[in-house]
Design a protein around this motif. Sequence first.
Motif, PDB file in Angstrom:
ATOM      1  N   ILE A 231       0.622  -0.955   0.046  1.00 34.67           N
ATOM      2  CA  ILE A 231      -0.007   0.116   0.137  1.00 34.67           C
ATOM      3  C   ILE A 231       0.870   1.554  -0.351  1.00 34.67           C
ATOM      4  O   ILE A 231       0.490   1.756  -0.340  1.00 34.67           O
ATOM      5  N   THR A 232       1.855   0.968   0.162  1.00 34.45           N
ATOM      6  CA  THR A 232       2.977   2.878   0.898  1.00 34.45           C
ATOM      7  C   THR A 232       2.895   2.508  -1.001  1.00 34.45           C
ATOM      8  O   THR A 232       3.332   4.050  -1.462  1.00 34.45           O
ATOM      9  N   ILE A 233       3.206   1.519  -1.913  1.00 37.25           N
ATOM     10  CA  ILE A 233       3.944   1.731  -3.153  1.00 37.25           C
ATOM     11  C   ILE A 233       3.017   2.206  -3.711  1.00 37.25           C
ATOM     12  O   ILE A 233       2.711   2.842  -4.558  1.00 37.25           O
ATOM     13  N   GLU A 353      -0.507  -5.541  -8.145  1.00 36.57           N
ATOM     14  CA  GLU A 353       0.022  -6.329  -7.280  1.00 36.57           C
ATOM     15  C   GLU A 353       1.932  -6.940  -7.465  1.00 36.57           C
ATOM     16  O   GLU A 353       2.102  -7.196  -6.928  1.00 36.57           O
ATOM     17  N   GLU A 354       1.434  -7.693  -9.121  1.00 33.24           N
ATOM     18  CA  GLU A 354       2.517  -8.325  -9.454  1.00 33.24           C
ATOM     19  C   GLU A 354       3.229  -7.039 -10.022  1.00 33.24           C
ATOM     20  O   GLU A 354       4.702  -7.774  -9.680  1.00 33.24           O
ATOM     21  N   CYS A 355       3.038  -6.283 -10.708  1.00 33.14           N
ATOM     22  CA  CYS A 355       4.002  -5.450 -11.074  1.00 33.14           C
ATOM     23  C   CYS A 355       5.055  -4.401  -9.985  1.00 33.14           C
ATOM     24  O   CYS A 355       5.719  -4.124  -9.924  1.00 33.14           O
ATOM     25  N   VAL A 356       3.865  -4.147  -8.503  1.00 31.20           N
ATOM     26  CA  VAL A 356       4.239  -3.612  -7.410  1.00 31.20           C
ATOM     27  C   VAL A 356       5.534  -4.608  -6.765  1.00 31.20           C
ATOM     28  O   VAL A 356       7.325  -4.252  -6.691  1.00 31.20           O
ATOM     29  N   GLU A 357       5.392  -5.789  -6.852  1.00 32.12           N
ATOM     30  CA  GLU A 357       6.363  -7.279  -6.051  1.00 32.12           C
ATOM     31  C   GLU A 357       7.815  -6.935  -7.029  1.00 32.12           C
ATOM     32  O   GLU A 357       8.565  -7.120  -6.816  1.00 32.12           O
ATOM     33  N   ALA A 358       7.394  -6.920  -8.544  1.00 30.87           N
ATOM     34  CA  ALA A 358       8.095  -7.035  -9.525  1.00 30.87           C
ATOM     35  C   ALA A 358       9.054  -5.275  -9.520  1.00 30.87           C
ATOM     36  O   ALA A 358      10.581  -5.989  -9.255  1.00 30.87           O
TER      37      ALA A 358
END
Length: 419
Positions: A231-233, A353-358
């Motif tokens: 959520i911060t990103i 969500e996937e792109c944030v993890e990437a």
Amino acid sequence: MSDSPAPLADPHRVYDPVAGGGPKDLVILGSTGSIGTQAIDLVLRNPDRFAVTGISADGGRLSLLAEQAHRLRVRTVAVARDSVVPALREALSARYGTEPLPEILAGPDASTELAATACHTVLNGITGSIGLAPTLAALGAGRTLALANKESLIVGGPLVKALAEPGQIIPVDSEHAALFQALAAGTRADVRKLVVTASGGPFRGRSRADLARVTVEEALAHPTWAMGPVITINSATLVNKGLEVIEAHLLYDIPFDRIEVVVHPQSYVHSMVEFTDGSTLAQATPPDMGGPIAIGLGWPERVPDAAPAFDWSKASTWEFFPLDDEAFPSVNLARHVGGLAGTAPAVFNAANEECVEAFRAGALPFNGIMDTVTRVVEEHGTPDTGTSLTVQDVLEAETWARARARELTAQTATAEARA
């Protein structure tokens, strides 16, 4: 507008399926997370107002979960992982001693089962779209739903709207709790527009070119709120604000072209409602989630000292700026997918969500998050699910979006490696 269906969140209509005196019975989903722990603190400070009958968690903090169960004297504890049940029993036994242990529900459907048990209000503080099934279960069982899990409304909007009674949902997000309170000052026909405030995150004022070089550490350094990494990103990309625009549309039945986002760095004004006579009502407190949680659990009553108040004897400056849509395209993209409806919001959320993890793993640059999400949304198009949208449709769309986002991320990484 006055002839349209009543909104899901309606401060003028209090959904009260259980009448009677005494404390209000609550179920808290996601009890060991940020929202859950703050809600429990509020409950423990107000035993005459609230009593918790059941709590759920993912199973990562069993000692805290057992402590919460014992302090609250709950009937039921739910945990998402079957494998941790022996350790949970041990943790509970250490707290309860010779006293009988609470009932234990375990497995991926445990929170959903708990959400349908007898209580007045279910607080859904689960993170992510896995909160959809518990949201639907609580609504289907006729519970008032204090909703902190915005993803369940985003990805399952038509499902939630088909099931919820008018006023059955009370929002717990600070922005939507603010709108909820401000809307109490007038009728729906009096509303000109909703104004959702954004802190602007750590990159307020930077251009798109500037953002190409930001690091994960910089993205995680939020100037106002202490939150989890995802959520911060999302706050740094303003994706969270795009999700909140969709949520406001669904909760209050206000068209997207009458929902505005404005940057307010101090995060004192949590959102505003502009009425047709030209007046604007703003809900303001120092940044603290205690107030929104108290609104979600206590409405239409207010809980004394739920959150800090301003010291009006001290000077302060409150600033407001327009949103830079070029540097932060996420809000306009969210409006687009919200207008498409169906499974499009689920695709947007899952791809993000996937792109944030990437990005966190160093596989995508910061601007690559929204570039990739945009491409996934475009490729998804507008499949026509009409009024027949199902949970399975949502899950399949999310699965496709995650896989496609990973594929595109890998392509980006390969291209950069060759450059």
